[in-house]
Design a protein around this motif. Structure first.
Motif, PDB file in Angstrom:
ATOM      1  N   LEU A  83       0.837  -1.203   0.000  1.00  0.00           N
ATOM      2  CA  LEU A  83       0.000   0.000   0.000  1.00  0.00           C
ATOM      3  C   LEU A  83       0.873   1.254   0.000  1.00  0.00           C
ATOM      4  O   LEU A  83       0.619   2.201  -0.744  1.00  0.00           O
ATOM      5  CB  LEU A  83      -0.922  -0.001   1.225  1.00  0.00           C
ATOM      6  CG  LEU A  83      -1.843   1.215   1.355  1.00  0.00           C
ATOM      7  CD1 LEU A  83      -2.810   1.282   0.179  1.00  0.00           C
ATOM      8  CD2 LEU A  83      -2.608   1.170   2.664  1.00  0.00           C
ATOM      9  N   LEU A  84       1.929   1.229   0.816  1.00  0.00           N
ATOM     10  CA  LEU A  84       2.809   2.392   0.907  1.00  0.00           C
ATOM     11  C   LEU A  84       3.538   2.640  -0.403  1.00  0.00           C
ATOM     12  O   LEU A  84       3.832   3.787  -0.753  1.00  0.00           O
ATOM     13  CB  LEU A  84       3.820   2.196   2.043  1.00  0.00           C
ATOM     14  CG  LEU A  84       3.229   2.363   3.441  1.00  0.00           C
ATOM     15  CD1 LEU A  84       4.122   1.719   4.483  1.00  0.00           C
ATOM     16  CD2 LEU A  84       3.032   3.844   3.757  1.00  0.00           C
TER      17      LEU A  84
ATOM     18  N   PRO B 183       0.316   4.459  -2.864  1.00  0.00           N
ATOM     19  CA  PRO B 183      -0.730   4.914  -1.934  1.00  0.00           C
ATOM     20  C   PRO B 183      -2.116   5.033  -2.541  1.00  0.00           C
ATOM     21  O   PRO B 183      -3.096   4.685  -1.903  1.00  0.00           O
ATOM     22  CB  PRO B 183      -0.213   6.284  -1.479  1.00  0.00           C
ATOM     23  CG  PRO B 183       1.254   6.237  -1.659  1.00  0.00           C
ATOM     24  CD  PRO B 183       1.470   5.359  -2.858  1.00  0.00           C
ATOM     25  N   LYS B 184      -2.208   5.522  -3.809  1.00  0.00           N
ATOM     26  CA  LYS B 184      -3.545   5.859  -4.285  1.00  0.00           C
ATOM     27  C   LYS B 184      -4.453   4.643  -4.440  1.00  0.00           C
ATOM     28  O   LYS B 184      -5.665   4.788  -4.534  1.00  0.00           O
ATOM     29  CB  LYS B 184      -3.473   6.667  -5.582  1.00  0.00           C
ATOM     30  CG  LYS B 184      -2.973   5.924  -6.778  1.00  0.00           C
ATOM     31  CD  LYS B 184      -3.102   6.815  -8.017  1.00  0.00           C
ATOM     32  CE  LYS B 184      -2.521   6.123  -9.233  1.00  0.00           C
ATOM     33  NZ  LYS B 184      -1.055   5.914  -9.132  1.00  0.00           N
TER      34      LYS B 184
ATOM     35  N   VAL C 197       9.942   0.151  -0.344  1.00  0.00           N
ATOM     36  CA  VAL C 197       9.458   1.026   0.727  1.00  0.00           C
ATOM     37  C   VAL C 197      10.494   1.098   1.845  1.00  0.00           C
ATOM     38  O   VAL C 197      11.041   0.079   2.268  1.00  0.00           O
ATOM     39  CB  VAL C 197       8.114   0.518   1.266  1.00  0.00           C
ATOM     40  CG1 VAL C 197       7.677   1.337   2.465  1.00  0.00           C
ATOM     41  CG2 VAL C 197       7.069   0.560   0.174  1.00  0.00           C
TER      42      VAL C 197
ATOM     43  N   GLU D  88       8.923   4.226   6.785  1.00  0.00           N
ATOM     44  CA  GLU D  88       7.545   4.488   6.366  1.00  0.00           C
ATOM     45  C   GLU D  88       6.597   3.469   6.990  1.00  0.00           C
ATOM     46  O   GLU D  88       5.520   3.808   7.480  1.00  0.00           O
ATOM     47  CB  GLU D  88       7.424   4.388   4.840  1.00  0.00           C
ATOM     48  CG  GLU D  88       8.097   5.508   4.084  1.00  0.00           C
ATOM     49  CD  GLU D  88       7.929   5.301   2.577  1.00  0.00           C
ATOM     50  OE1 GLU D  88       6.788   5.297   2.093  1.00  0.00           O
ATOM     51  OE2 GLU D  88       8.958   5.093   1.891  1.00  0.00           O
ATOM     52  N   LYS D  89       7.034   2.201   6.969  1.00  0.00           N
ATOM     53  CA  LYS D  89       6.200   1.152   7.553  1.00  0.00           C
ATOM     54  C   LYS D  89       6.042   1.358   9.047  1.00  0.00           C
ATOM     55  O   LYS D  89       4.985   1.086   9.617  1.00  0.00           O
ATOM     56  CB  LYS D  89       6.849  -0.216   7.323  1.00  0.00           C
ATOM     57  CG  LYS D  89       6.788  -0.721   5.895  1.00  0.00           C
ATOM     58  CD  LYS D  89       7.097  -2.204   5.938  1.00  0.00           C
ATOM     59  CE  LYS D  89       7.353  -2.803   4.589  1.00  0.00           C
ATOM     60  NZ  LYS D  89       7.631  -4.245   4.735  1.00  0.00           N
TER      61      LYS D  89
ATOM     62  N   PHE E  34       3.602   4.298   9.654  1.00  0.00           N
ATOM     63  CA  PHE E  34       2.251   4.162   9.122  1.00  0.00           C
ATOM     64  C   PHE E  34       1.186   3.841  10.174  1.00  0.00           C
ATOM     65  O   PHE E  34       0.152   4.520  10.238  1.00  0.00           O
ATOM     66  CB  PHE E  34       2.231   3.141   7.981  1.00  0.00           C
ATOM     67  CG  PHE E  34       0.895   3.033   7.331  1.00  0.00           C
ATOM     68  CD1 PHE E  34       0.437   4.040   6.484  1.00  0.00           C
ATOM     69  CD2 PHE E  34       0.066   1.952   7.569  1.00  0.00           C
ATOM     70  CE1 PHE E  34      -0.807   3.963   5.891  1.00  0.00           C
ATOM     71  CE2 PHE E  34      -1.175   1.864   6.974  1.00  0.00           C
ATOM     72  CZ  PHE E  34      -1.618   2.871   6.135  1.00  0.00           C
TER      73      PHE E  34
END
Ligand code: NA
Ligand code: NA
Ligand code: NA
Lengths: 80, 447, 447, 80, 447, 80
Positions: free
Chosen positions: C168-169, C172-173, C276, C280-281, C284
């Motif tokens: 997903l990261l 994102p959209k 990624v 970020e993970k 999140f």
């Protein structure tokens, strides 16, 4: 208590042993019947359940697996 | 080492002080109880001198509580504890508990349960701490899973997930041997009643007698379940007796087995067992629980938990859950079950003639069950087409899998190479079902 | 084997006796209920003959309870059970439960939850035993963690610890696709309302409709959480429907996906996902829970538990705890959750038109969600610079990770070698968040 | 109930889909922003968190590790 | 990407609407509270337009709750939360929690407990959700095992199962060093009292001072146990301080150790420890618990759990249970303990001058304990026949095994090759017993 | 509160440190006594408890075992 403890418990014994035997006897007959039906309609080759792959769940198999892991590690440690 | 002397003199000062306290205690005794209560109610700290602090500290030592027992001290259930139970009673219980530790560790007496039970008993007998009260560690555990009979069911679920009904399914009629051995339960029920009626030694009610007799089922969780339901005041003694005699199966059974059989019978070789279709094993727990549902729903909690564990294992599709039942879950519950049962080893509950009576009846129960199993084996051997070694009847008392191993050992002593283990496992697991049925009958009587 | 004859005759004697009992029952019927109550209240054992014992034993068999249903028998919640639910109802429920066992074991329908749910249902329908009452095993479990909505949260925590937001990261959209699929929830909410308003078949309240519609979230714990909160009386049917349709995702989705797309669209190859950064993970789950805190605090329990599990995993410093959440803890809770939910499969609760309605709406929900996801995929493909394969929209209904696998399978059937799995995992995990948001909205409406 | 079930549920649908989309849209924007910030200020080499050693917690890595253990034991068993 | 514009305009519409809501809020403010209550009481859904739905949705956002705090909002315990605690207080708490996450993850500050505590704190500060209330996830956990002090005992049982008393048994007199370090507890008790009496900064009662001072025991479960018993309102701050300073032991201790010793003392080489008979290890936990039973029964829960774990390990016959205590069970309880303690990090409870005071006293406690241990080491070295390196006294504060490692490090810096680790483990584990004794003394004073 | 906080807490300190030292001192003496008795009557060879086989429960041994498993798997993975 106006009743006799021993008298009552003897009655319980009769009732209890009767029920235990009736229950287990019926169970024996059901087990026989079930074995007959299953061996007739679902012989071992065509079992619809996925137990073939998971026969590893048998407790002795389980134990064997654990033993294997322990043995593997023991051996590895010896090598070191 | 002069430090030693310094500390020793401190210690002596302390000892001197405490003896003064003991001396002055007599005068205060009458006033102290209500005072303590008032103080407790208000829970306001009041200024004290160091001397007063040390005196009031000494009053909260366990040594003082044991040496100077007082009227009005209450146990975890809020009942008064006798002066004897507060003093020598505790000492005696500690001795019994150390004996249990010795048996569990050095003699291998079912340590997985006896060790936590005994440790629970140790904690339960610590004065002042009141660990069996509703806010104490043992009380919390007891109310969490023993008062409501939940923990024994979880244990039984795990046992179900560890049980293999293959040997029974391959030779169904051996289930009857597991039935005969339940005479251990009902025989000792009569025994307990007789002991109460004909001797002044104990005074068991029918319910208590029933709770005790389940020891003859040689099944820990079943015993604890029934004792919690019918006679929680006897739980400690019943659990200790059940697990002790289960550990003693290799000692109790062989003489009885040899006395009731002749060498020819003991040498009987049985036919090799047939291979069992996995589908039979899968369906079996459902068959059992449906039969319980129709015939004896009072045994549904016990057999339900057991069948669930077994079904989860045999389904082969929820190995995560079945492994959990056999490992982490049963381990956690065993710790708690042991501690909770141990909380019933308080001196005032345990040190009664009834406990001795329970020990006697427990031994009777194991013996009677073994004898009945063997005799039924002899009877079946007479009427059956295929030979049946009567020794395997002794495995019907359960104590899975120890009784089956004992059978195999006695058998191979008589005839080396005659492996009866698999044949004995049939009556062995049938004995678990038989005991649950017997338990259900007793529950249904007293409901 | 003469033994057999001996026992058979015993059995016949028993049968003869029980038929006499049945015959005489009619006369007693009127008097028996208050008598039973008085006896219960006093709980004093009264002397009985062996015959009386056997008669009174027969009265406590489940067979008798099913054949001779009586007015005034109560379920676990203390409500009267209808005569039908006591007799044929139970038989029917056993049949449904065996069907569930078959689906779980032979067809692989989410066995980890369906098997314990079904077994709980089996135990819940055993007469006399009253295992769903406050002192019964299932009742204890239900009150321990389902009535207070605790167990679904623990499951969700474990699921969080098993979820990887990497896909997903990296894109994102695709989260918006997980939003569109929530039309399955709100569409079926309207459907449930329409079913109640325009047909006489069922009569759901708004709250019940909302609880049912969450099935469309294709998320077991979320469904159980919301059902416990809004309509516990429908919990059994909702959970069974949710898990059944989740298992049926590979059957339900492909036709809808094919009907709404043309081969060209299904052949679209998507850009490789970027790598990624672990940071970020790590951040999140904190971002998600802070957004929930600011926008939709009613979803905080669900997303909080989920984010906790995910954060524990991604932090990399509490592996002991994160592994525990994913293994022992989730396993134990799964066993209990299943049994507790199964306690709502009692015949009187489950055998109502509403259950059928729930099955219909559940199917509608999954279909509507899939369709909305695919259509949103088409829309996004039109407006996006980078090509988007509209099939991945179908993964937005969640059922992690099955819907993503279905997408990948349908995609590679159309164009071998086109692996959509990672691209589909984005909407898939976004669908979990989307469902939790939808659940929060419904909770906030009815608070 | 003097209100229309369908009417109300349609309103809920509008509210619900609106919130779901707003929430996820904001989330998308935050994810983009976060990626931008992190790639600028904390490029992969200098991550301050100790995830380098514990990258084994990634689920696929986890799965691979489990697979490795199973494989090891399987192999060991075969050797026996 | 035009989709973006579409959604952006939706978002703007939402924003515009919400500002209107905010504007109109003023007028409703007075009426809204009783209205909400009435609605809640009746729990009947009333028809609303889409506009009304959105307005009422906005009122349930966390953003609104933070921006527009209201009188009468209650925390989990049902007490009113101040307007500051509702708004800036929450913001500040989130900042503190992110700091804790940073310390736990990037700096390795005891993450196993700080991470779940901080996450619990995050969830506890989410407005509207009320997760610390009796029906919220954190409230359920708190009541399950923290209010009754059960979880810390389970942790302590696991710690007991992980502890090896071998080093202490091989050199018994080092236990006195573990005693001296308890000056950290009692010194900081005086410190807390002085802070209250001589400054206006905080206003701790004696009970609260005692609860705080246990931080000096450098023992997480003991701190939590005592704080739950004596001052639950300070639990959050005490737990955070205890675990933070335990993590800071390698920073706090070395300067104090160096300041109080000269290089010659730090270079002292100690005699190799003798081999300990397994029987000594087996008996030791029983000796300790029996001494507690006789001298200080108020410490029985703590030492009982600890001794049980250690005895289970050393018995060697219940490895299943002892491994369980050290793994799954302690992991599960750690997750719950952390979350439950975190529930006390609510802004209104935590953001008080007292928390700062606790931080100050905690630092004092660790420092005083270290100093007392080292000084006692110097004293013992003077009087002992065999040389004693005074550094090992610093290990007496516990923080097992970190303080022992710090000692070893400082020692080998002074004289490379001088491994003090095993010698320091003696005072280290004695410090655990010492702290439990000190805790028992404080409990006995306030009973 | 008519009493002095500091005064009371100083008294607690005296009581507390006294009890802690007395307790630990008694413990030291008991440990010495126990070591003497055990080395005299139960020298290491004839320990009645079955700790010989289960010495693997020592925590460091435990750690070593875990390390061995991890090492075994790591090595296996490298081989692959
Ligand atoms: Na039995
Ligand atoms: Na979803
Ligand atoms: Na300490």
């Amino acid at each position: 208590m106006e009743y006799s403890l021993v008298g009552e418990s003897l009655k319980f014994m009769i009732l209890g042993m009767l029920i235990v035997f009736v229950f287990l006897y019926v169970l024996v007959e059901v087990m026989k019947l079930q074995a007959k039906i299953i061996s007739k309609y679902f012989p071992e080759k065509e079992i619809p359940v996925s137990t073939s792959a998971s026969s590893t769940t048998d407790t002795d198999e389980e134990a064997r697996r654990t033993a294997a892991i322990i043995a593997a590690v023991t051996e590895f440690r010896k090598k070191k | 080492m002069k430090l030693k002397h310094l500390i020793l003199s401190l210690l002596f000062a302390f000892a001197a002080l405490t003896s003064t306290v003991q001396a002055s205690e007599g005068h205060e005794a009458a006033a102290s109880v209500p005072a303590a209560q008032t103080q407790n109610a208000a829970k306001v700290y009041e200024e004290k001198s160091v001397g007063q602090l040390i005196v009031s500290f000494f009053k909260t030592t366990g040594l003082n509580a044991i040496i100077n027992p007082k009227e009005g001290v209450k146990n975890g259930e809020g009942k008064n504890i006798s002066l004897f139970a507060q003093s020598w009673g505790r000492v005696l219980m500690f001795a019994i508990i150390f004996l249990l530790f010795y048996l569990a560790i050095a003699k291998g007496f079912e340590p997985l349960l006896l060790l936590p039970i005994a440790f629970g008993g140790l904690l339960a007998n610590i004065p002042i701490a009141n660990m069996t009260g509703p806010h104490g560690m043992l009380g919390i555990i007891y109310n969490m899973g023993i008062a409501n009979e939940f923990f024994p069911l979880l244990i039984f679920m795990g046992v179900g997930a560890m049980t293999d009904f293959g040997p029974l399914l391959s030779n169904p009629k051996t289930a009857l041997l597991g039935g005969a051995a339940q005479f251990g339960i009902f025989g000792s029920l009569v025994g307990a009643a007789a002991l109460s009626q004909y001797t002044g030694m104990v005074d068991f009610t029918l319910k208590q007698s029933a709770a005790i007799s389940i020891i003859g089922g040689a099944d820990g969780p079943t015993s604890i379940f029934i004792a919690s339901a019918l006679a929680p005041e006897l739980l400690g003694a019943i659990a200790v007796a059940a697990y002790s005699y289960m550990a003693l199966v290799p000692v109790i059974q062989p003489p009885i087995m040899r006395a009731l059989t002749n060498p020819e019978e003991r040498k009987i070789v049985m036919k090799t067992t047939r291979k069992v279709n996995p589908l039979e094993k899968l369906i079996f727990p459902l068959v059992v629980i449906m039969m319980i549902a129709l015939i004896l729903p009072d045994a549904a909690p016990l057999m339900g938990a057991f069948a669930l564990g077994n079904f989860a294992k045999e389904s082969g599709v929820v190995d995560r859950l079945s492994n959990e039942m056999q490992n982490s879950l049963i381990n956690i519950v065993t710790i708690f079950l042991g501690l909770g049962v141990g909380s019933k080893l308080q001196s005032d509950t345990f040190l009664v003639a009834e406990s001795l009576g329970i020990m006697v009846i427990g031994l009777l129960a194991f013996s009677a069950g073994t004898a009945a199993g063997v005799l039924m084996g002899k009877l079946m051997n007479r009427f059956s087409k295929e030979p049946i070694n009567p020794l395997i009847g002794a495995a019907g008392v359960s104590a899975v899998p120890m009784a089956a191993r004992v059978v195999s050992k006695v058998g191979s002593e008589e005839k080396p190479g005659n492996i009866l283990l698999m044949h004995a496992m049939g009556p062995n697991v049938a004995g678990v079902i038989g005991s649950a049925v017997a338990a259900g009958v007793l529950l249904s009587i007293f409901k």
